[in-house]
Design a protein around this motif. Structure first.
Motif, mmCIF file in Angstrom:
data_model
loop_
_atom_site.group_PDB
_atom_site.id
_atom_site.type_symbol
_atom_site.label_atom_id
_atom_site.label_comp_id
_atom_site.label_asym_id
_atom_site.label_seq_id
_atom_site.Cartn_x
_atom_site.Cartn_y
_atom_site.Cartn_z
ATOM 1 N N HIS A 1 86.905 -46.956 -18.094
ATOM 2 C CA HIS A 1 86.151 -48.079 -18.641
ATOM 3 C C HIS A 1 86.698 -48.399 -20.027
ATOM 4 O O HIS A 1 87.061 -47.500 -20.773
ATOM 5 C CB HIS A 1 84.667 -47.721 -18.734
ATOM 6 C CG HIS A 1 83.804 -48.897 -19.018
ATOM 7 N ND1 HIS A 1 83.531 -49.319 -20.289
ATOM 8 C CD2 HIS A 1 83.160 -49.763 -18.193
ATOM 9 C CE1 HIS A 1 82.749 -50.386 -20.242
ATOM 10 N NE2 HIS A 1 82.507 -50.669 -18.975
ATOM 11 N N PHE A 2 86.762 -49.684 -20.342
ATOM 12 C CA PHE A 2 87.323 -50.128 -21.615
ATOM 13 C C PHE A 2 86.277 -50.881 -22.422
ATOM 14 O O PHE A 2 85.349 -51.455 -21.868
ATOM 15 C CB PHE A 2 88.506 -51.077 -21.375
ATOM 16 C CG PHE A 2 89.568 -50.480 -20.516
ATOM 17 C CD1 PHE A 2 90.584 -49.744 -21.081
ATOM 18 C CD2 PHE A 2 89.548 -50.635 -19.138
ATOM 19 C CE1 PHE A 2 91.574 -49.180 -20.297
ATOM 20 C CE2 PHE A 2 90.523 -50.074 -18.339
ATOM 21 C CZ PHE A 2 91.537 -49.343 -18.925
ATOM 22 N N THR A 3 86.465 -50.896 -23.733
ATOM 23 C CA THR A 3 85.642 -51.716 -24.611
ATOM 24 C C THR A 3 86.569 -52.637 -25.383
ATOM 25 O O THR A 3 87.596 -52.203 -25.908
ATOM 26 C CB THR A 3 84.822 -50.858 -25.593
ATOM 27 O OG1 THR A 3 84.021 -49.942 -24.836
ATOM 28 C CG2 THR A 3 83.924 -51.723 -26.460
ATOM 29 N N LEU A 4 86.230 -53.914 -25.406
ATOM 30 C CA LEU A 4 86.971 -54.917 -26.162
ATOM 31 C C LEU A 4 86.135 -55.234 -27.396
ATOM 32 O O LEU A 4 85.089 -55.859 -27.295
ATOM 33 C CB LEU A 4 87.184 -56.173 -25.316
ATOM 34 C CG LEU A 4 87.838 -57.359 -26.006
ATOM 35 C CD1 LEU A 4 89.288 -57.043 -26.325
ATOM 36 C CD2 LEU A 4 87.743 -58.589 -25.136
ATOM 37 N N TYR A 5 86.561 -54.730 -28.552
ATOM 38 C CA TYR A 5 85.858 -54.960 -29.805
ATOM 39 C C TYR A 5 86.423 -56.212 -30.454
ATOM 40 O O TYR A 5 87.622 -56.292 -30.708
ATOM 41 C CB TYR A 5 86.055 -53.781 -30.759
ATOM 42 C CG TYR A 5 85.468 -52.482 -30.283
ATOM 43 C CD1 TYR A 5 84.143 -52.168 -30.541
ATOM 44 C CD2 TYR A 5 86.241 -51.561 -29.589
ATOM 45 C CE1 TYR A 5 83.603 -50.958 -30.115
ATOM 46 C CE2 TYR A 5 85.718 -50.359 -29.157
ATOM 47 C CZ TYR A 5 84.401 -50.069 -29.425
ATOM 48 O OH TYR A 5 83.863 -48.874 -29.000
ATOM 49 N N LEU A 6 85.578 -57.205 -30.714
ATOM 50 C CA LEU A 6 85.997 -58.420 -31.411
ATOM 51 C C LEU A 6 85.719 -58.212 -32.891
ATOM 52 O O LEU A 6 84.576 -58.134 -33.324
ATOM 53 C CB LEU A 6 85.250 -59.629 -30.858
ATOM 54 C CG LEU A 6 85.515 -59.912 -29.379
ATOM 55 C CD1 LEU A 6 84.652 -61.068 -28.902
ATOM 56 C CD2 LEU A 6 86.985 -60.204 -29.134
ATOM 57 N N SER A 7 86.788 -58.126 -33.667
ATOM 58 C CA SER A 7 86.700 -57.738 -35.070
ATOM 59 C C SER A 7 86.956 -58.913 -36.015
ATOM 60 O O SER A 7 87.830 -59.737 -35.753
ATOM 61 C CB SER A 7 87.727 -56.641 -35.355
ATOM 62 O OG SER A 7 87.779 -56.335 -36.724
ATOM 63 N N PRO A 8 86.232 -58.947 -37.137
ATOM 64 C CA PRO A 8 86.482 -59.974 -38.145
ATOM 65 C C PRO A 8 87.676 -59.638 -39.044
ATOM 66 O O PRO A 8 88.042 -60.404 -39.921
ATOM 67 C CB PRO A 8 85.182 -59.989 -38.954
ATOM 68 C CG PRO A 8 84.669 -58.596 -38.850
ATOM 69 C CD PRO A 8 85.064 -58.133 -37.467
ATOM 70 N N ILE A 9 88.303 -58.502 -38.812
ATOM 71 C CA ILE A 9 89.441 -58.058 -39.622
ATOM 72 C C ILE A 9 90.742 -58.435 -38.909
ATOM 73 O O ILE A 9 90.886 -58.231 -37.704
ATOM 74 C CB ILE A 9 89.365 -56.540 -39.861
ATOM 75 C CG1 ILE A 9 88.054 -56.193 -40.576
ATOM 76 C CG2 ILE A 9 90.567 -56.060 -40.677
ATOM 77 C CD1 ILE A 9 87.778 -54.716 -40.677
ATOM 78 N N SER A 10 91.690 -58.976 -39.651
ATOM 79 C CA SER A 10 92.954 -59.431 -39.062
ATOM 80 C C SER A 10 93.788 -58.257 -38.551
ATOM 81 O O SER A 10 93.631 -57.113 -39.001
ATOM 82 C CB SER A 10 93.770 -60.215 -40.085
ATOM 83 O OG SER A 10 94.282 -59.342 -41.072
ATOM 84 N N THR A 11 94.682 -58.549 -37.628
ATOM 85 C CA THR A 11 95.572 -57.515 -37.102
ATOM 86 C C THR A 11 96.449 -56.939 -38.222
ATOM 87 O O THR A 11 96.721 -55.746 -38.235
ATOM 88 C CB THR A 11 96.459 -58.055 -35.967
ATOM 89 O OG1 THR A 11 97.187 -59.182 -36.440
ATOM 90 C CG2 THR A 11 95.640 -58.436 -34.758
#
Length: 92
Positions: free
Chosen positions: A62-72
């Motif tokens: 199982h995977f989690t896709l974290y949407l982050s406000p921090i740039s790559t």
């Protein structure tokens, strides 16, 4: 080593598969057509700049896709020379 990806979220670097700019994500990822068995976790209400794809804790199925406000680019700097720990690609 843990990586702070925004809010109060820190992820073990060993769990991270990939970190990508959210603008390059295909819409099918959000529709659940590309990756099965995943959860999307929006870290904050700020604009989303990167997506951190990680194994869910305790599972390689199982995977989690974290949407982050921090740039790559900022996440890459935080990792420093620990990029070798990543199992996937790092796109900035």
């Amino acid at each position: 080593m843990y990586l702070h990806i925004g809010g109060e979220i820190e992820i073990s670097v060993k769990r991270i598969i990939s970190i990508v700019d959210v603008q390059i994500l295909d819409q099918s990822l959000y529709d659940g057509e590309t990756i099965k068995n995943y959860t999307i976790e929006k870290i904050s209400n700020d604009s989303q700049k990167s997506a951190v794809i990680a194994y869910s804790e305790g599972s390689r199925q199982h995977f989690t896709l974290y949407l982050s406000p921090i740039s790559t680019a900022s996440l890459k700097k935080r990792l420093g020379n620990k990029l070798t720990c990543l199992k996937g690609s790092f796109v900035s």
